[in-house]
Design a protein around this motif. Structure first.
Motif, mmCIF file in Angstrom:
data_model
loop_
_atom_site.group_PDB
_atom_site.id
_atom_site.type_symbol
_atom_site.label_atom_id
_atom_site.label_comp_id
_atom_site.label_asym_id
_atom_site.label_seq_id
_atom_site.Cartn_x
_atom_site.Cartn_y
_atom_site.Cartn_z
ATOM 1 N N TYR A 1 48.490 43.998 34.727
ATOM 2 C CA TYR A 1 48.819 42.582 34.591
ATOM 3 C C TYR A 1 48.080 41.641 35.541
ATOM 4 N N VAL A 2 47.489 42.138 36.605
ATOM 5 C CA VAL A 2 46.765 41.260 37.530
ATOM 6 C C VAL A 2 45.276 41.416 37.243
ATOM 7 N N LYS A 3 44.714 40.399 36.635
ATOM 8 C CA LYS A 3 43.297 40.426 36.263
ATOM 9 C C LYS A 3 42.441 40.031 37.459
ATOM 10 N N VAL A 4 41.419 40.837 37.739
ATOM 11 C CA VAL A 4 40.504 40.565 38.837
ATOM 12 C C VAL A 4 39.166 40.132 38.231
ATOM 13 N N PRO A 5 38.703 38.922 38.534
ATOM 14 C CA PRO A 5 37.417 38.478 37.983
ATOM 15 C C PRO A 5 36.264 39.289 38.569
ATOM 16 N N SER A 6 35.157 39.302 37.842
ATOM 17 C CA SER A 6 34.007 40.078 38.308
ATOM 18 C C SER A 6 33.354 39.435 39.524
ATOM 19 N N PHE A 7 33.473 38.116 39.669
ATOM 20 C CA PHE A 7 32.894 37.427 40.820
ATOM 21 C C PHE A 7 33.973 36.618 41.521
ATOM 22 N N ILE A 8 34.111 36.833 42.815
ATOM 23 C CA ILE A 8 35.057 36.075 43.625
ATOM 24 C C ILE A 8 34.241 35.340 44.678
ATOM 25 N N PRO A 9 34.270 34.004 44.680
ATOM 26 C CA PRO A 9 33.408 33.243 45.585
ATOM 27 C C PRO A 9 33.869 33.314 47.042
ATOM 28 N N GLY A 10 32.897 33.331 47.945
ATOM 29 C CA GLY A 10 33.166 33.238 49.376
ATOM 30 C C GLY A 10 34.011 34.373 49.897
ATOM 31 N N PHE A 11 34.877 34.035 50.826
ATOM 32 C CA PHE A 11 35.741 35.024 51.445
ATOM 33 C C PHE A 11 37.145 35.021 50.846
ATOM 34 N N ALA A 12 37.291 34.510 49.648
ATOM 35 C CA ALA A 12 38.598 34.460 48.994
ATOM 36 C C ALA A 12 39.038 35.875 48.644
ATOM 37 N N PRO A 13 40.305 36.176 48.886
ATOM 38 C CA PRO A 13 40.787 37.507 48.513
ATOM 39 C C PRO A 13 40.939 37.610 47.003
ATOM 40 N N PRO A 14 40.810 38.803 46.461
ATOM 41 C CA PRO A 14 41.021 38.960 45.019
ATOM 42 C C PRO A 14 42.495 38.728 44.676
ATOM 43 N N PRO A 15 42.787 38.397 43.432
ATOM 44 C CA PRO A 15 44.176 38.105 43.052
ATOM 45 C C PRO A 15 45.120 39.287 43.217
ATOM 46 N N ASN A 16 44.591 40.505 43.240
ATOM 47 C CA ASN A 16 45.476 41.657 43.358
ATOM 48 C C ASN A 16 45.688 42.106 44.795
ATOM 49 N N MET A 17 45.132 41.389 45.773
ATOM 50 C CA MET A 17 45.241 41.836 47.159
ATOM 51 C C MET A 17 46.678 41.789 47.677
ATOM 52 N N TRP A 18 47.343 40.635 47.593
ATOM 53 C CA TRP A 18 48.687 40.511 48.151
ATOM 54 C C TRP A 18 49.722 41.334 47.389
ATOM 55 N N PRO A 19 49.668 41.389 46.063
ATOM 56 C CA PRO A 19 50.608 42.304 45.395
ATOM 57 C C PRO A 19 50.398 43.761 45.804
ATOM 58 N N ARG A 20 49.148 44.152 46.006
ATOM 59 C CA ARG A 20 48.883 45.524 46.452
ATOM 60 C C ARG A 20 49.395 45.763 47.871
ATOM 61 N N VAL A 21 49.225 44.776 48.756
ATOM 62 C CA VAL A 21 49.704 44.917 50.128
ATOM 63 C C VAL A 21 51.222 45.089 50.139
ATOM 64 N N VAL A 22 51.929 44.246 49.385
ATOM 65 C CA VAL A 22 53.388 44.337 49.330
ATOM 66 C C VAL A 22 53.820 45.668 48.717
#
Length: 180
Positions: A28-49
């Motif tokens: 359910y958490v889609k990760v784009p192929s390109f993430i600009p700059g030092f932005a974390p991917p959308p799945n980072m915080w759900p994975r950490v939790v």
């Protein structure tokens, strides 16, 4: 504290966070192929939790074994007696499962933040401890709003708005009907 309760709580927490980490986040958490700059991917915080919850569940499991071995030497109770003794907790657990199901299906309709406010409110009510009503009510509202502000303003990660509160009004009724 009941030794079996520690074991079952660790088992449920481990299974839940393993399901979230290995099944729900990749689907359910889609990760784009390109993430600009030092932005974390959308799945980072759900994975950490989910990883923190998984570690806590596994540690609860491991720490419950010595207590269970000690308790097994003292007394033996039947399964029926244990069920009858813990019927309130079992009813709360079933209610919790129904609540999480409603949260999963309700979040796309009303949005993540209102669904989280409702989820926290019902979870606080289910604890049965009403001595600190002010804190319960405050945390129910403030915690999801602070998380929303943290993710939208600091990490620029948008939360799902929901069909009822989104800016576009076209197709909301048909999307709602197909969701139900």
């Amino acid at each position: 504290m009941n030794q079996n309760r520690d074991f079952y709580a660790g088992l449920v927490a481990t299974a839940f966070f393993a399901l979230v980490l290995f099944v729900l986040i990749p689907i359910y958490v889609k990760v784009p192929s390109f993430i600009p700059g030092f932005a974390p991917p959308p799945n980072m915080w759900p994975r950490v939790v989910a990883i923190i919850g998984l570690v806590m569940g596994i540690s609860a499991l491991v720490l419950s074994f010595p207590k269970m071995r000690e308790a097994s030497r003292k007394q033996v109770t039947g399964f029926g007696g244990s069920l009858n003794h813990h019927k309130v907790q079992i009813a709360r657990f079933v209610g919790l499962l129904v609540l999480f199901g409603a949260f999963v299906y309700g979040a796309p309709v009303i949005g993540f933040v209102p669904a989280t406010v409702l989820l926290l409110g019902v979870l606080f009510i289910m604890t049965g401890n009403f001595e600190r009503k002010f804190w319960m009510f405050g945390l129910t509202i403030i915690f999801p709003v602070l998380l929303y502000l943290l993710f939208t303003e600091v990490t620029h990660t948008p939360f799902p708005e929901g069909m009822l509160f989104s800016d576009s009004t076209s197709g909301n009724v048909s999307d709602l009907v197909t969701l139900i």
